[in-house]
Design an enzyme around this catalytic site. Sequence first.
Site, short mmCIF file in Angstrom:
data_model
loop_
_atom_site.label_atom_id
_atom_site.label_comp_id
_atom_site.label_asym_id
_atom_site.label_seq_id
_atom_site.Cartn_x
_atom_site.Cartn_y
_atom_site.Cartn_z
N GLY A 11 0.79 -1.23 0.00
CA GLY A 11 0.00 0.00 0.00
C GLY A 11 0.82 1.28 0.00
CB SER A 12 4.27 2.22 -0.98
OG SER A 12 4.34 1.92 -2.36
CG ASN A 13 1.51 3.82 -5.70
OD1 ASN A 13 1.96 4.91 -6.07
ND2 ASN A 13 1.95 2.68 -6.19
CE LYS A 39 -8.13 -12.77 -5.77
NZ LYS A 39 -7.99 -14.13 -6.34
CG LEU A 40 -10.41 -8.90 -14.21
CD1 LEU A 40 -9.30 -8.06 -14.83
CD2 LEU A 40 -10.79 -10.04 -15.15
CG HIS A 64 1.14 -2.17 -15.45
ND1 HIS A 64 0.82 -3.41 -14.97
CD2 HIS A 64 2.12 -2.37 -16.36
CE1 HIS A 64 1.58 -4.33 -15.57
NE2 HIS A 64 2.37 -3.71 -16.42
CG ASP A 70 -2.21 -4.25 -16.80
OD1 ASP A 70 -1.49 -5.26 -16.65
OD2 ASP A 70 -2.57 -3.54 -15.84
CD GLU A 100 4.73 1.82 -9.11
OE1 GLU A 100 5.62 0.97 -9.29
OE2 GLU A 100 3.70 1.59 -8.46
#
EC number: 2.1.2.2
Lengths: 292, 293
Positions: A88-90, A168-169, A186, A227, A256
């Site tokens: 969870g860094s973003n 997960k999608l 991504h 993606d 990112e």
Amino acid sequence: MESRVWFSSQFNFPVNSPLKTRETSIAPFTPPRNVLSFSFPSHAGRFAMRIGPLVKAVSFATKIVAEVDGSRDEPRRKKLAVFVSGGGSNFRKILEGCSDGSVNGDVVLLVTNKKDCGGAEYARSNGIPILVFPKAKREPFDGLSPSELVDVLRKYGVDFVLLAGYLKLIPVELVQAFPKRILNIHPALLPAFGGKGLYGIRVHKAVLESGARYSGPTIHFVDEEYDTGRILAQSAVRVIANDTPEELAKRVLHEEHKLYVKVVTAICEERIKWREDGVPLIQSKENPDEYY
Amino acid sequence: MESRVLFSSQFNFPVNSPLKNRETSIAPFTPPRNVLSLSFRSPADRFAVRIGPLGKAVSFAPKIVAEVDDGSRDEPRRKKLAVFVSGGGSNFRKIHEGCSDGSVNGDVVLLVTNKKDCGGAEYARSNGIPVLVFPKAKRESSDGLSPSELVDVLRKYGVEFVLLAGYLKLIPVELVQAFPKRILNIHPALLPAFGGKGLYGIRVHKAVLESGARYSGPTIHFVDEEYDTGRILAQSAVRVIANDTPEELAKRVLHEEHKLYVEVVAAICEERIKWREDGVPLIQSKENPDEYY
């Protein structure tokens, strides 16, 4: 409208929002199937761990959004849901941006498929409600269905969904309910090095094996596949001759963080414009005639 | 070994190369099938136009490479390059200029094209570089070169590196096998994105713009049996601008192509390509031999 039961954070909702307390009981129970259902066993402790800080069960009527102090030109603060599977860094960076004023928004909900991941821990320590989706196969109880997930997001008034390392999608119901409102990041320059199976360190390995000399994060809108949605932003990182995947990953991660905060700032200020051919552009804050 | 008939430029070969004149007749004729066959018709001028400046028919024995004069054996010898084009040939021009002005330690000894009248072929002719047509157009009635004959010609010319510079035909597998790690191609996008069959020229730049990608740029890679899939050797990045047209993007990328291809060809002629363990080719810096990029 039948009342929905869910569990929110310890923090107060804004005073002027029309919340009514319907139930104060927090004893575990099995909700009827047609109510929002979370998977939990009888044991309250495990339940608390799974869902987050457990407080009064509340239900929402249609929310009234608190207006900003007088100016109606300022876009209102946006409500963000972040989806994570890992550290969870973003998510942290985005949350920091919300707190320090650089992002005109608030993270109102964290969704994860891994209830004990770093992102979930960080949400808990910052009073952000956590939702587990999809539930793990080994769980005996029913989890949320995709349309129930959509309902929760709507109830929270979520404006934008930010995928930040969610593996997960996304269910098609969510994509259809939030068109042009779901973003993903991504760690490669899409359309290269993307698609099913290409996540995390595997991406950086693929980049190095190909001999590509550039990589970097891509932020894109989400459609029904991995993606492939419209690209909104990218930044380029030079690949060095003796890079390891870990070193490349680190340099890309740094970019990112910068890129995601910049993009979330832009969406919360309504600076996303769509070109005729469907490519989304970001309007510069400093110069509204400039797009990138 | 049977003699091969070739048509070479009007310029002289280096004096010390062991060329022998076998035939001086330049009257058009239909060569037997087992000789190098180039497609041509009876009128001499059409023949001349198709193949390039017509000089004496010569045949080669194995060549002796002229040593560099100053005695130093540490300098790599000048490399012989063949360039393949289908169009304007702007990369070819830049490489040729590099060979002339000393920045590239090599010489273009042969141009191969499938379009005999393209810009690249014209430029070759005006600079005395022999032009070979391959593959022949379907509508040509006479036989053209077979792939193995093409390989033979390249060998006869002593070609060490094949540079594809806007050549739109797929390279025959015989050539790829005969010149492993010696054939380079330039593609106007950041491979592996925007590559493959059908993605050439302006179509590449259109695809880049439609995707919303924010970066593009040339890729130079070694050639294997498919389109655009061999090992990447060099890339440079160009920022895509919000209101770019395909033509504007193409122009910015082309500018980088020229710089990159000359830089890469200089490196291969100076034997500065090193192969990493995992098979990725690297370029050793000229200024600092410990640095690779």
